[in-house]
Design a protein around this motif. Structure first.
Motif, mmCIF file in Angstrom:
data_model
loop_
_atom_site.group_PDB
_atom_site.id
_atom_site.type_symbol
_atom_site.label_atom_id
_atom_site.label_comp_id
_atom_site.label_asym_id
_atom_site.label_seq_id
_atom_site.Cartn_x
_atom_site.Cartn_y
_atom_site.Cartn_z
ATOM 1 N N PHE A 115 33.413 -9.156 30.056
ATOM 2 C CA PHE A 115 32.792 -7.941 30.587
ATOM 3 C C PHE A 115 32.622 -6.924 29.461
ATOM 4 N N ALA A 116 31.439 -6.333 29.344
ATOM 5 C CA ALA A 116 31.217 -5.214 28.437
ATOM 6 C C ALA A 116 30.854 -3.981 29.261
ATOM 7 N N PHE A 117 31.602 -2.905 29.071
ATOM 8 C CA PHE A 117 31.345 -1.647 29.759
ATOM 9 C C PHE A 117 30.634 -0.692 28.803
ATOM 10 N N VAL A 118 29.414 -0.297 29.150
ATOM 11 C CA VAL A 118 28.670 0.668 28.339
ATOM 12 C C VAL A 118 29.072 2.061 28.818
ATOM 13 N N ILE A 119 29.640 2.851 27.905
ATOM 14 C CA ILE A 119 30.319 4.080 28.314
ATOM 15 C C ILE A 119 29.968 5.243 27.394
ATOM 16 N N ASP A 120 30.370 6.429 27.808
ATOM 17 C CA ASP A 120 30.418 7.587 26.931
ATOM 18 C C ASP A 120 31.544 7.360 25.923
ATOM 19 N N PRO A 121 31.701 8.231 24.914
ATOM 20 C CA PRO A 121 32.781 8.022 23.941
ATOM 21 C C PRO A 121 34.120 7.740 24.619
ATOM 22 N N LEU A 122 34.812 6.728 24.120
ATOM 23 C CA LEU A 122 36.043 6.239 24.741
ATOM 24 C C LEU A 122 37.066 7.351 24.932
ATOM 25 N N HIS A 123 37.161 8.254 23.962
ATOM 26 C CA HIS A 123 38.167 9.314 24.039
ATOM 27 C C HIS A 123 37.876 10.318 25.148
ATOM 28 N N SER A 124 36.632 10.306 25.682
ATOM 29 C CA SER A 124 36.280 11.268 26.724
ATOM 30 C C SER A 124 36.677 10.810 28.122
ATOM 31 N N LEU A 125 37.064 9.548 28.290
ATOM 32 C CA LEU A 125 37.443 9.040 29.604
ATOM 33 C C LEU A 125 38.819 9.587 30.000
ATOM 34 N N LYS A 126 39.002 9.807 31.297
ATOM 35 C CA LYS A 126 40.247 10.369 31.827
ATOM 36 C C LYS A 126 40.948 9.303 32.661
ATOM 37 N N PRO A 127 41.959 8.650 32.107
ATOM 38 C CA PRO A 127 42.548 7.467 32.756
ATOM 39 C C PRO A 127 43.180 7.741 34.106
ATOM 40 N N TRP A 128 43.637 8.970 34.374
ATOM 41 C CA TRP A 128 44.287 9.259 35.647
ATOM 42 C C TRP A 128 43.284 9.402 36.799
ATOM 43 N N LYS A 129 41.971 9.433 36.496
ATOM 44 C CA LYS A 129 40.998 9.618 37.570
ATOM 45 C C LYS A 129 39.704 8.832 37.376
ATOM 46 N N ASP A 130 39.526 8.194 36.247
ATOM 47 C CA ASP A 130 38.231 7.610 35.907
ATOM 48 C C ASP A 130 38.049 6.244 36.564
ATOM 49 N N SER A 131 36.980 6.113 37.343
ATOM 50 C CA SER A 131 36.699 4.841 38.009
ATOM 51 C C SER A 131 36.357 3.742 37.010
ATOM 52 N N THR A 132 35.769 4.103 35.868
ATOM 53 C CA THR A 132 35.458 3.096 34.855
ATOM 54 C C THR A 132 36.730 2.438 34.348
ATOM 55 N N PHE B 7 27.887 -11.625 26.186
ATOM 56 C CA PHE B 7 28.746 -11.262 27.312
ATOM 57 C C PHE B 7 28.205 -11.862 28.605
ATOM 58 N N ASP B 8 29.126 -12.122 29.534
ATOM 59 C CA ASP B 8 28.708 -12.620 30.846
ATOM 60 C C ASP B 8 28.212 -11.499 31.744
ATOM 61 N N VAL B 9 28.784 -10.308 31.580
ATOM 62 C CA VAL B 9 28.481 -9.178 32.443
ATOM 63 C C VAL B 9 28.454 -7.907 31.605
ATOM 64 N N VAL B 10 27.475 -7.057 31.842
ATOM 65 C CA VAL B 10 27.434 -5.724 31.230
ATOM 66 C C VAL B 10 27.398 -4.700 32.364
ATOM 67 N N ILE B 11 28.323 -3.745 32.327
ATOM 68 C CA ILE B 11 28.415 -2.696 33.343
ATOM 69 C C ILE B 11 27.962 -1.381 32.714
ATOM 70 N N MET B 12 26.894 -0.793 33.232
ATOM 71 C CA MET B 12 26.402 0.481 32.718
ATOM 72 C C MET B 12 27.157 1.618 33.401
ATOM 73 N N ARG B 13 27.980 2.350 32.619
ATOM 74 C CA ARG B 13 28.811 3.416 33.187
ATOM 75 C C ARG B 13 28.673 4.735 32.417
ATOM 76 N N LYS B 14 27.585 4.893 31.687
ATOM 77 C CA LYS B 14 27.373 6.180 31.021
ATOM 78 C C LYS B 14 27.048 7.243 32.055
ATOM 79 N N ASP B 15 27.663 8.412 31.912
ATOM 80 C CA ASP B 15 27.407 9.528 32.823
ATOM 81 C C ASP B 15 26.048 10.174 32.537
#
Length: 339
Positions: free
Chosen positions: A21-38, A103-111
């Motif tokens: 799985f590859a997750f296309v995201i905003d900068p990794l440091h910007s994610l909030k692990p206590w609430k982020d669905s990604t 990759f088998d799967v790419v998930i687009m999760r950019k805000d």
């Protein structure tokens, strides 16, 4: 927990194959692990026995294939091992420039915002699709479903609404409805949302500012007092509604329920009307390649259809034990033929 087992059983039986799985995201440091669905999805992906990679969207690119060389859509892929600790939530075990077709799967999760860079990312991901990559949500569907304007297709479910940039039209709508919400078409998290009442002395300047003196189209909707009971986020996975929604209740003195502006999320069962809306829209949107959708419902009215990076999975799991992230990964396994 019974709801979770029923939901996953309905989607898929067992599984035996490892996927990348590859997750296309905003900068990794910007994610909030206590609430982020990604991050919840990443954790569920590894829990299901698959590999997790993160690609920051600004690293996406394309190279023309040349004789003897590979080409196509690529990105800087970081191999991650998610952890349950929100203060130290992943280990990175390597990074490399990789073609997306590896990759088998790419998930687009950019805000959002859905700006020129977001649009470019969808074009690149659509090219990756043509190269055989499974991309969720589908890039074309992301482009064709404005999170604000997509409700126009389902006018029977929405409150009185006007989309315009002409200030006279907007003023007339306020005079008719007496109490309205105005918002930009490309915002998220409650940004730039205003409530305007008929006798508001600031109504002219708000409209001038929001429309940039008539140069930007905005949306106006009748104010729904049911917002006091929450702006409900209903998740659709593979066209089927998750059995719980998250009612985002505004803090005192606010008209916006968004968690980003201080709203409190309360998980609750879907009402019969919630389910009616979800079951009508779900199959339509899923057929178009929108695997994960977040419907916003206030009272009995649909107000938005979120397709870019729907959230609220973490809060729903914390309060109900229903693992929407796990159900999402299970659905993808089913689509990939993994049993």
């Amino acid at each position: 927990m019974g709801q979770q087992l029923h939901f996953e059983k309905h989607l898929l039986g067992g599984r035996s194959q490892t996927l990348k799985f590859a997750f296309v995201i905003d900068p990794l440091h910007s994610l909030k692990p206590w609430k982020d669905s990604t991050i919840a999805m990443m954790r569920a992906t590894e829990k299901h026995g698959h590999e997790v990679f993160a690609i920051e969207s600004h690293t996406l690119g394309w190279r023309c294939p040349e004789p003897g060389q590979n080409g196509g859509v690529f990105g800087l892929a970081m191999h991650l091992h998610p952890r349950p600790d929100d203060h130290d939530w992943y280990r990175e075990t390597g990074r490399d420039w990789l073609l997306l077709n590896s990759f088998d799967v790419v998930i687009m999760r950019k805000d959002p915002p859905f700006d020129a860079e977001y649009l470019t990312a969808t074009w690149l991901l659509e090219r990756a699709e043509a190269e055989g990559v499974r991309v969720f949500n589908r890039p074309r569907a992301l482009r064709e479903h404005s999170e604000k304007l997509a409700i126009m297709e389902f006018a029977d479910f929405i409150p009185p609404t006007l989309v315009a940039r002409d200030i006279a039209q907007l003023q007339h709508f306020i005079d008719e409805e007496h109490d309205v919400i105005v918002k930009p078409l490309d915002g998220m998290g409650g940004s730039q949302i205003f409530r305007i009442q008929k006798n508001d002395p600031n109504r002219n300047v708000i409209l001038e500012t929001m429309t940039r003196l008539g140069r930007r189209t905005i949306m106006a909707q009748r104010y729904l007092p049911e917002i006091a009971q929450g702006d409900k986020r209903i998740l659709l996975i593979g066209g089927k509604p998750v059995p719980y929604c998250l009612a985002r209740i505004p803090k005192a003195g606010e008209t916006r329920g968004n968690l980003a502006v201080g709203g409190v999320g309360v998980a609750q069962d879907l009402s019969p009307n919630d389910r009616r809306i979800a079951e009508h829209l779900g199959p339509i949107l899923a057929k178009r390649g929108l695997l994960l959708v977040g419907l916003d419902v206030i009272g009995n009215h649909l107000t938005e259809i979120n397709v870019t990076s729907p959230t609220c999975m973490v809060e729903i799991k914390q309060q109900t034990a229903f693992d929407a992230a796990g159900a999402f990964i299970t659905t993808i396994e089913h689509l990939c033929g993994v049993y």
